[in-house]
Write an enzyme that holds these catalytic residues in place. Structure first.
Site, PDB file in Angstrom:
ATOM      1  N   GLU A   1      -9.399  -2.723   6.350  1.00 15.46           N
ATOM      2  CA  GLU A   1      -7.982  -3.156   6.862  1.00 15.46           C
ATOM      3  C   GLU A   1      -7.273  -2.198   7.548  1.00 15.46           C
ATOM      4  O   GLU A   1      -6.154  -2.036   7.575  1.00 15.46           O
ATOM      5  CB  GLU A   1      -7.333  -3.667   5.454  1.00 15.46           C
ATOM      6  CG  GLU A   1      -7.892  -4.698   4.610  1.00 15.46           C
ATOM      7  CD  GLU A   1      -8.004  -6.096   5.374  1.00 15.46           C
ATOM      8  OE1 GLU A   1      -7.427  -6.289   6.219  1.00 15.46           O
ATOM      9  OE2 GLU A   1      -8.478  -6.980   4.498  1.00 15.46           O
TER      10      GLU A   1
ATOM     11  N   HIS B   1      -2.247  -2.362  -0.150  1.00 18.14           N
ATOM     12  CA  HIS B   1      -2.744  -3.577  -0.355  1.00 18.14           C
ATOM     13  C   HIS B   1      -3.326  -3.975  -1.591  1.00 18.14           C
ATOM     14  O   HIS B   1      -4.088  -2.809  -2.052  1.00 18.14           O
ATOM     15  CB  HIS B   1      -3.659  -3.998   0.815  1.00 18.14           C
ATOM     16  CG  HIS B   1      -4.254  -5.213   0.733  1.00 18.14           C
ATOM     17  ND1 HIS B   1      -3.835  -6.393   0.610  1.00 18.14           N
ATOM     18  CD2 HIS B   1      -5.724  -5.467   0.696  1.00 18.14           C
ATOM     19  CE1 HIS B   1      -4.558  -7.475   0.701  1.00 18.14           C
ATOM     20  NE2 HIS B   1      -5.912  -6.888   0.444  1.00 18.14           N
TER      21      HIS B   1
ATOM     22  N   HIS C   1      -4.464  -7.163  -4.997  1.00 18.00           N
ATOM     23  CA  HIS C   1      -4.755  -8.438  -5.295  1.00 18.00           C
ATOM     24  C   HIS C   1      -3.972  -8.851  -6.531  1.00 18.00           C
ATOM     25  O   HIS C   1      -4.908  -9.373  -7.435  1.00 18.00           O
ATOM     26  CB  HIS C   1      -6.033  -9.016  -5.036  1.00 18.00           C
ATOM     27  CG  HIS C   1      -6.989  -8.486  -3.948  1.00 18.00           C
ATOM     28  ND1 HIS C   1      -8.245  -8.458  -3.882  1.00 18.00           N
ATOM     29  CD2 HIS C   1      -6.480  -8.241  -2.802  1.00 18.00           C
ATOM     30  CE1 HIS C   1      -8.762  -8.074  -2.806  1.00 18.00           C
ATOM     31  NE2 HIS C   1      -7.769  -8.106  -1.960  1.00 18.00           N
TER      32      HIS C   1
ATOM     33  N   GLU D   1      16.183  -8.377 -11.349  1.00 12.32           N
ATOM     34  CA  GLU D   1      15.914  -7.424 -10.497  1.00 12.32           C
ATOM     35  C   GLU D   1      15.530  -7.433  -9.014  1.00 12.32           C
ATOM     36  O   GLU D   1      15.726  -6.606  -8.276  1.00 12.32           O
ATOM     37  CB  GLU D   1      14.573  -6.379 -11.155  1.00 12.32           C
ATOM     38  CG  GLU D   1      14.914  -6.127 -12.370  1.00 12.32           C
ATOM     39  CD  GLU D   1      14.854  -4.542 -12.585  1.00 12.32           C
ATOM     40  OE1 GLU D   1      16.121  -3.803 -13.044  1.00 12.32           O
ATOM     41  OE2 GLU D   1      13.850  -3.955 -12.231  1.00 12.32           O
TER      42      GLU D   1
ATOM     43  N   HIS E   1      -4.718 -14.466  -1.253  1.00 15.63           N
ATOM     44  CA  HIS E   1      -5.521 -13.174  -1.102  1.00 15.63           C
ATOM     45  C   HIS E   1      -4.648 -11.984  -1.804  1.00 15.63           C
ATOM     46  O   HIS E   1      -5.369 -11.474  -2.658  1.00 15.63           O
ATOM     47  CB  HIS E   1      -5.696 -12.894   0.614  1.00 15.63           C
ATOM     48  CG  HIS E   1      -6.323 -11.552   0.738  1.00 15.63           C
ATOM     49  ND1 HIS E   1      -7.305 -11.425   1.630  1.00 15.63           N
ATOM     50  CD2 HIS E   1      -6.460 -10.298   0.215  1.00 15.63           C
ATOM     51  CE1 HIS E   1      -7.864 -10.293   1.935  1.00 15.63           C
ATOM     52  NE2 HIS E   1      -7.162  -9.465   0.816  1.00 15.63           N
TER      53      HIS E   1
HETATM   54  O1  2HA Z   1     -10.664  -3.639   0.917  1.00 18.92           O
HETATM   55  O2  2HA Z   1      -9.016  -5.958  -0.230  1.00 18.92           O
HETATM   56  O3  2HA Z   1      -8.544  -7.275   2.066  1.00 18.92           O
HETATM   57  C1  2HA Z   1     -11.081  -4.877   0.297  1.00 18.92           C
HETATM   58  C2  2HA Z   1      -9.740  -5.798   0.585  1.00 18.92           C
HETATM   59  C3  2HA Z   1      -9.791  -6.596   1.775  1.00 18.92           C
HETATM   60 ZN    ZN Z   2      -7.593  -7.695   0.180  1.00 22.36          ZN
END
Ligand code: 2HA
Ligand code: ZN
Length: 271
Positions: free
Chosen positions: A116, A139, A141, A169, A210
């Site tokens: 990414e 980033h 999940h 909040e 995602h």
């Molecule tokens: O690196 O989360 O979006 C793995 C991820 C890709």
């Molecule tokens: Zn990801």
């Protein structure tokens, strides 16, 4: 030269990765972190003239030429980063023409930066233009945030309003709202550009089915933004199927914004 394993930028990246893993936000190799490091600070730990390897960036990163980042590696597990940072993290400098990452430290098993990287670097470019003190892109999940993208309209105004109204909040922590992208193929320049476009005036972008991107001046800010969205999304997912008897009204949100002096996205509230 000081021992790089003691460098705050490395230690904080490790502990943030461990926290994110323990919260269940980074299964397997999910998630990535990148943080700008000042050259003077990096030079306390590294010979900046010693480039170990050159790795193509795959896009024009000239806008951050010469900038140094600590970044997680592709395929690496957040679970392991704290135990083996020299394999799972890298310190890279973007080459003068923006086409290469110059590896200064790490990725010791021959690895490379996160898939990414385009989304990270393009987001750094957007956020630096908005805030010269910006440093961090993360980033991950987070479970309830991703769940929410499966059942809630992806319209950014509607999505933000639901989060703001779920717990007090939210409008204080992210008054600019969250950006939302429809499902897209990840790891591409296209999703990078779409994310960076939304980051011009926001610090948070959700990727449907995602995950989420959070940014900030330090790891705590980026982490705290995601943590607050995830808390609201969890509350939403715990209650969305039940009759709502009480909520936070638009008037309540305006009163909160006034009390805490936050410049919220005005057109996200009704007149
Ligand atoms: O690196 O989360 O979006 C793995 C991820 C890709
Ligand atoms: Zn990801």
């Amino acid at each position: 030269m000081k021992d790089i394993l003691t460098a705050p930028f490395l230690r904080e990246t490790c502990s943030t990765a461990s926290n994110m893993y323990r919260l269940g936000w980074d299964e397997r190799n999910g998630g990535n972190i990148s943080m700008l490091v000042d050259a003077a600070e990096a030079a306390e730990y590294l010979d900046l003239n010693n480039v170990i390897r050159r790795i193509p960036t795959g896009f024009d990163a000239k806008a951050v030429a010469g900038r140094i980042f600590v970044v997680t590696g592709t395929g690496k597990y957040f679970k392991n980063i704290e135990k083996q940072p020299e394999k799972d993290l890298g310190v890279i400098r973007i080459s003068a023409d923006g086409s290469e990452a110059e590896l200064l430290w790490g990725f010791a098993d021959g690895g490379s930066f996160t898939s990414e990287l385009p989304a990270h670097l393009m987001t750094h470019i957007s956020r630096l233009a908005a805030d010269p003190n910006h440093r961090v892109v993360t980033h991950c999940h987070p479970t309830y945030t991703v769940a929410m993208t499966r059942v809630h309209p992806l319209d950014e105004r509607a999505f933000t309003r639901t989060l703001w109204k779920t717990c007090t909040e939210c409008i204080i922590v992210f008054p600019e709202g969250v950006g939302v992208l429809p499902w897209m193929v990840c790891g591409t320049n296209e999703i990078g550009a779409a994310t960076a476009e939304k980051m011009k005036d926001r610090r948070l972008v959700v990727w449907a089915s995602h995950g989420i991107y959070g940014t900030g001046r330090d790891l705590d800010e980026a982490f705290g933004l995601i943590e607050t969205v995830e808390k609201a999304a969890q509350l939403y997912m715990l209650t969305a199927h039940l009759p709502t008897l009480n909520t936070i009204t638009d008037e309540n949100l305006k009163a909160l914004a006034a009390r805490f002096n936050v410049d919220y996205r005005k057109d996200y509230l009704d007149e």
